[in-house]
Design a protein around this motif. Structure first.
Motif, PDB file in Angstrom:
ATOM      1  N   PRO A   1       0.815  -1.224   0.000  1.00  0.00           N
ATOM      2  CA  PRO A   1       0.000   0.000   0.000  1.00  0.00           C
ATOM      3  C   PRO A   1       0.845   1.269   0.000  1.00  0.00           C
ATOM      4  O   PRO A   1       0.423   2.292  -0.550  1.00  0.00           O
ATOM      5  CB  PRO A   1      -0.826  -0.119   1.284  1.00  0.00           C
TER       6      PRO A   1
ATOM      7  N   ASN B   1       1.829   1.808  -3.635  1.00  0.00           N
ATOM      8  CA  ASN B   1       0.661   2.204  -4.424  1.00  0.00           C
ATOM      9  C   ASN B   1       0.194   3.615  -4.086  1.00  0.00           C
ATOM     10  O   ASN B   1      -0.390   4.312  -4.931  1.00  0.00           O
ATOM     11  CB  ASN B   1      -0.474   1.195  -4.223  1.00  0.00           C
ATOM     12  N   ASN B   2       0.463   4.054  -2.865  1.00  0.00           N
ATOM     13  CA  ASN B   2       0.104   5.424  -2.493  1.00  0.00           C
ATOM     14  C   ASN B   2       0.943   6.445  -3.265  1.00  0.00           C
ATOM     15  O   ASN B   2       0.464   7.542  -3.572  1.00  0.00           O
ATOM     16  CB  ASN B   2       0.279   5.628  -0.992  1.00  0.00           C
TER      17      ASN B   2
ATOM     18  N   ARG C   1      -0.909   6.845  -6.474  1.00  0.00           N
ATOM     19  CA  ARG C   1      -2.169   7.579  -6.322  1.00  0.00           C
ATOM     20  C   ARG C   1      -1.932   9.084  -6.187  1.00  0.00           C
ATOM     21  O   ARG C   1      -2.688   9.900  -6.709  1.00  0.00           O
ATOM     22  CB  ARG C   1      -2.939   7.050  -5.116  1.00  0.00           C
TER      23      ARG C   1
ATOM     24  N   GLN D   1      -6.649   8.071  -9.777  1.00  0.00           N
ATOM     25  CA  GLN D   1      -6.431   7.490  -8.447  1.00  0.00           C
ATOM     26  C   GLN D   1      -5.830   6.088  -8.589  1.00  0.00           C
ATOM     27  O   GLN D   1      -6.275   5.108  -7.976  1.00  0.00           O
ATOM     28  CB  GLN D   1      -7.741   7.441  -7.646  1.00  0.00           C
ATOM     29  N   THR D   2      -4.821   6.022  -9.425  1.00  0.00           N
ATOM     30  CA  THR D   2      -4.153   4.748  -9.713  1.00  0.00           C
ATOM     31  C   THR D   2      -3.546   4.170  -8.442  1.00  0.00           C
ATOM     32  O   THR D   2      -2.803   4.844  -7.740  1.00  0.00           O
ATOM     33  CB  THR D   2      -3.037   4.969 -10.757  1.00  0.00           C
ATOM     34  N   GLU D   3      -3.856   2.899  -8.162  1.00  0.00           N
ATOM     35  CA  GLU D   3      -3.347   2.301  -6.928  1.00  0.00           C
ATOM     36  C   GLU D   3      -3.076   0.811  -7.070  1.00  0.00           C
ATOM     37  O   GLU D   3      -3.033   0.085  -6.086  1.00  0.00           O
ATOM     38  CB  GLU D   3      -4.329   2.549  -5.779  1.00  0.00           C
ATOM     39  N   ASP D   4      -2.881   0.349  -8.315  1.00  0.00           N
ATOM     40  CA  ASP D   4      -2.510  -1.048  -8.484  1.00  0.00           C
ATOM     41  C   ASP D   4      -1.807  -1.239  -9.825  1.00  0.00           C
ATOM     42  O   ASP D   4      -1.706  -0.327 -10.641  1.00  0.00           O
ATOM     43  CB  ASP D   4      -3.732  -1.973  -8.373  1.00  0.00           C
TER      44      ASP D   4
END
Length: 1005
Positions: free
Chosen positions: A524, A527-528, A531, A554-557
């Motif tokens: 996370p 991934n932050n 984002r 809000q890309t997070e993966d």
């Protein structure tokens, strides 16, 4: 019958391409034409291909010359003869050796010596395959020559280099450019004759009416020549066909590799996975691409043995076989990558494997490939004359003043206002622009062939020392040679260097295995960073556009990153599909607007075409084309050569199938136009996924080891931004950046804890040999104990020492750099030893009493700007006037959405973008006094009134806008802020002005 014709691949000599040579032959009803460029075979295969559509017999050969002095012309009797000519030319090009006046034995070639050369050398002995060439111009010399008795050796050799007076003038200009001299000074010996033109058939027969045997000999020679290659659909695969001992053994090897490594990649493989593997293996074997896979596998194995990082991408990344044996690290089953994008029954070329290595490792990998295979070469690329560059060259050739050349090159003129000489430059620049200027090396293309490479063209030897063939990838593919792409990038070396720096700077730290990307994908913290767009220094995703896109999406993966890497591309972006994808991604209700069929086909991307594979899906499932037809369509739209007829047939079938399915004409046309605008620029999904893996590796290092990672960025040439921006990022991450230090710095940038010392290599004009001398001495004898100790140990000139003193590299002495500079002038006198040998006894040093010298941080700042290109002092502290207290900070922008604000920003980068109305918008990126980044947008009016022309601090006034979480400032006006001047020059001006007031000097104005 013309046995000596030149195209513009007779570099800086010829004046038209091979296509126009064929047109010229048609116009003059020539029965046979031989393309014999000067020491060059770039156009030979292309000429054979084009000439097959014309009604004359094509021959190929080489005009062997020393400079422009013709020695002899070689014509290939057959394919073996063409190889012999290429062998002979290459042997001389590789060592830049002149040709002897006599040709070597070339049994499968005809050799023609020009009559003038024969007479000059008084040559009498000729081999059976050697002849004397007589042109229309030299015919009158033959009439009174003893060589007339050698009737069986005389053939027609009418050189063709020009079509008209205009061509000849262009030729003279090219020769002047090549010789770097004024046209008026160009000697006749450096030019061809204006008579070197193709003549009508009846003129040739009239001129040689008294010598019919010459034409008969020429015809016999022509009949004895036949070089054949297949092109296009008729071509055969000329790549290396057998990697091991036999095709059968290669097939078994590939199968064994697959089933040995399959459990590692797919521990719980399903029946569908095994079926996919079997399907691919059958296709690879039946289409003869096994050796292609094994060669790439061998290259990867070598890289792994050396611990070289790599990225395998291209259409081959859609192959599960490539994934299993380790050519790529992209799982095509996980990402639902289309097998047909990589290979299908209609595809006659192997899939593309683009393999990226670190820029530090690519040379060694290339050397390994050359040592591994016998028949190989790098592919060339043609560096052409660009219009502005040609104008500059022609301006010099005509002797124009620099100011006029600058005016013409920049385009700041009205044609009607030019004088005759300037108009001449302008006209001929238009003719020469686009001509090949010289041969260079393709970015990464390597050919590995079954037959020797000289069967296809000659090779030359560029500075890096690898044989390079004289043609490019286009004709290579036409004849059936498919390149291997061995590319270099700096992103990979950032990763390996960062890991090495971490081990040195934090030896107790544990670094994850870079191959274990799944850990990074599910972190996370990493991934932050995506984002929030905090990706400075991260390969491929650090630009302002990507940073803004991440915030909007809000890309997070991992899959989100893969999609973002594709929708940023021009095809998706320019077609308006990027905005639509973002809206559908953020708003589930909007996804319902997609056409039901497209929504079902492209469910992962909400009915929006994002990847090249989407062309396949839409053409197949939406329009009913077969998967093979869909891939042909994709290739045609992606810039691969495809006949207009074939393309129109597929377009017609696309429309007809859509009508049969009941789609409206409007919908069909809309989908077709989307494909048309999109496919040429889109990434294949596997390509984006490959880059996303590298991005995740960099993101891991950036989050957990930010300082070491940013130092690695600096040591690998940075990236999208300049050095100063990365230094600012280091500070933002808690690092302390220091100017080069004589005891702490290396040639590159180093880090000790949180202290980052810029490398000595950053100091402008500091010679590499001086840096080497300093580092070698320090490493061998230890740290420098004092300024005097340095002078005793390192031979250095006062000019080079002054650079080190100005940057304050001796600050460990706690002596002001101005004092040290005075001491340096006293100590480095004419009796200073010139040897680099270490002194046995240190000489005594005298010290001098110096007056108190003034010092200012501004002096340091300006010295740093001069020597480093930037200041390590806070730019905002250099402002002449204090900042307005009411100006806000970047971190507070979200509190002012929809409101007008003022904010100070130091410009990082700006990009001008044209609008549909052919006006310009400007997108800027700044950091504020706290080091936080913010973005601006200027609409056309503001762009015109307040252009961002240079770096510096600006006071920006505008309205804060927000779109899907992305915040920027729409600029109303901005003003570049004045900085304090260098006090040394300010004081100097004041002193001059004071002298002027006293009447004893000039007043400064």
């Amino acid at each position: 019958m013309y046995l000596n014709c030149h195209t513009y691949y007779s570099l800086r000599y010829g004046t038209f391409p091979e296509q126009e040579l064929c047109e010229l032959a048609k116009e003059h009803e020539a029965t046979a034409v031989a393309l014999t460029d000067i020491n060059n075979t770039s156009a030979c295969l292309s000429f054979l291909k084009i000439a097959s559509e014309y009604d004359f017999k094509p021959l190929i050969g080489i005009d062997f010359r020393n400079g422009v002095q013709q020695q002899y012309v070689g014509l290939a009797r057959n394919n073996v003869g063409f190889k012999q000519l290429n062998d002979h030319l290459s042997a001389h090009l590789h060592v830049e050796k002149d040709f002897d006046k006599d040709a070597p034995e070339l049994p499968d070639c005809f050799v023609i010596y020009p009559l003038e050369k024969v007479m000059q050398d008084e040559k009498w002995h000729f081999r059976e395959n050697e002849f004397i060439g007589v042109s229309v111009e030299s015919l009158r010399k033959l009439k009174f020559s003893k060589y007339l008795q050698l009737r069986e050796k005389l053939v027609l050799l009418q050189t063709v280099s020009f079509r008209s007076k205009r061509d000849y003038n262009a030729h003279r200009l090219l020769r002047a450019i090549d010789n770097n001299m004024l046209l008026s000074k160009l000697p006749e010996s450096e030019q061809g004759s204006p008579t070197q033109q193709m003549l009508p058939k009846n003129v040739i027969f009239e001129e040689f009416a008294d010598y019919p045997f010459i034409l008969e000999n020429t015809q016999k020679l022509i009949e004895g020549c036949s070089v054949e290659f297949e092109f296009g659909k008729a071509r055969k695969n000329r790549n290396l066909q057998v990697f091991g001992q036999s095709r059968e053994e290669d097939a078994e090897t590939l199968k064994a590799l697959c089933y040995k490594n399959l459990p590692r990649r797919y521990p719980n493989a399903s029946e569908a996975t095994y079926a996919r593997v079997e399907k691919e293996l059958q296709a690879i074997i039946s289409l003869g691409f096994v050796s292609y896979f094994l060669i790439n596998y061998d290259i990867i194995q070598y890289a792994k043995s050396k611990n070289y990082p790599f990225i395998g991408r291209g259409s081959g990344a859609n192959s599960v076989v490539a994934y299993i044996i380790g050519i790529t690290n992209v799982d095509p089953i996980e990402l639902d990558l289309y097998f047909e994008r990589f290979i299908n029954a209609s595809r006659h070329s192997p899939p593309d494997f683009d393999i990226d290595f670190s820029w530090k490792d690519r040379q060694d990998v290339t050397a390994y490939i050359f040592s591994r295979h016998k028949n190989m070469a790098l592919l060339a690329t043609y560096v052409t004359f660009k219009r502005r560059a040609v104008i500059r060259e022609l301006g010099k050739v005509f002797g124009l003043p620099k100011a006029e050349i600058d005016k013409l090159s920049a385009g700041f003129f009205e044609y009607k206002d030019l004088d005759e000489m300037e108009k001449l430059v302008f006209r001929y620049s238009g003719l020469i622009a686009g001509f090949p200027n010289y041969l260079s090396v393709h970015a990464g293309g390597i050919m590995i062939t079954q037959e020797p490479v000289h069967s296809y063209a000659a090779t030359f030897l560029p500075p890096k020392g690898f044989a390079t063939i004289q043609f490019d990838m286009n004709i290579a593919e036409d004849v059936g040679i498919f390149k291997f792409d061995i590319l270099a990038q700096r992103g990979l070396s950032k990763i390996t260097d960062a890991i090495e720096i971490v081990r040195e700077n934090q030896p107790e730290a544990e670094v994850e295995d870079m191959e274990n990307v799944s850990v990074f994908k599910n972190d996370p913290n990493i991934n932050n960073l995506l984002r929030t767009g905090d990706c400075m220094g991260v390969f491929y995703v650090e630009s302002p556009a990507m940073r803004g896109l991440f915030q909007k999406l809000q890309t997070e993966d991992y899959l989100g990153l893969v999609a973002a890497s594709s929708i940023i591309r021009p095809g998706v972006s320019n077609g308006g599909m990027k905005e639509e994808y973002i809206k559908r991604h953020r708003d589930p209700e909007r996804r319902k607007q997609a056409h039901p069929v497209l929504a079902e086909i492209l469910s992962e991307t909400y009915g929006v075409m994002v990847y090249q594979e989407d062309v396949l899906k839409v053409a197949h499932f939406f329009a009913g084309l077969s998967l093979e037809e869909a891939d042909i369509l994709r290739r045609g739209m992606s810039g691969k050569r495809m006949s207009h007829h074939d393309f129109k047939q597929l377009e017609e079938k696309f429309y007809n199938n859509c009508r049969e399915k009941g789609y409206s004409e409007e919908l069909t046309r809309d989908v077709w136009n989307q494909i048309l605008s999109f496919a040429g620029y889109a990434f294949p999904k596997g390509h984006s996924a490959s880059y996303a893996v590298e991005s995740y590796q960099s993101l891991y290092l950036k989050y957990y080891f930010p300082l070491e990672f940013m130092v690695a960025c600096l040591n690998n040439g940075g990236g999208f931004y300049d050095v100063e921006t990365y230094i600012q990022e280091i500070r933002k991450c808690g690092g302390r950046v220091h100017a080069p230090d004589i005891n702490r710095s290396e040639h590159h940038t180093v880090i000790y804890g949180r202290d980052v010392y810029l490398g000595l290599g950053y100091i402008k004009e500091l010679e590499i040999k001086v840096v080497q001398r300093i580092l070698e001495n320090r490493n061998f004898f230890g740290l420098f104990e004092s300024f005097d100790d340095f002078i005793d140990r390192v031979p250095i000139s006062i000019e080079q020492l002054s650079l080190l003193l100005k940057i304050d590299a001796f600050r460990f002495t706690d002596i002001d750099k101005h004092h040290l500079l005075w001491k340096a002038f006293f100590k480095l006198n004419h009796s200073k030893r010139k040897t680099s040998q270490q002194l046995l006894f240190k000489p005594p040093h005298r010290d001098f009493e110096l007056p108190e010298l003034s010092h200012s941080f501004l002096i340091d700042a300006y010295d740093q700007m001069e020597l480093l290109g930037f200041s390590l002092h806070d730019h905002f502290s250099l402002l002449k006037n204090p900042m307005k207290p009411e100006a806000i900070k970047a971190k507070d922008l979200k509190q002012y959405i929809g409101k007008d604000i003022e904010i100070y920003g130091n410009l990082i980068t700006a990009k001008r973008t044209p609008t549909v109305n052919k006006e310009y918008m400007c997108f800027g990126t700044f950091f504020d006094a706290a080091g936080d980044i913010f973005d601006t947008v200027q609409f056309p009016r503001a762009t015109e009134q307040y252009p961002l022309r240079s770096k510096g601090i600006y006071l920006c006034h505008g309205r804060v806008l927000e779109e899907l979480g992305y915040i920027c400032v729409s600029i109303s006006w901005l003003e570049r802020q004045e900085t304090q001047g260098d006090p040394r020059f300010v004081n100097q001006r004041q002193n001059i002005a004071k002298v002027g007031e006293d009447g004893n000097g000039l007043v400064l104005r």
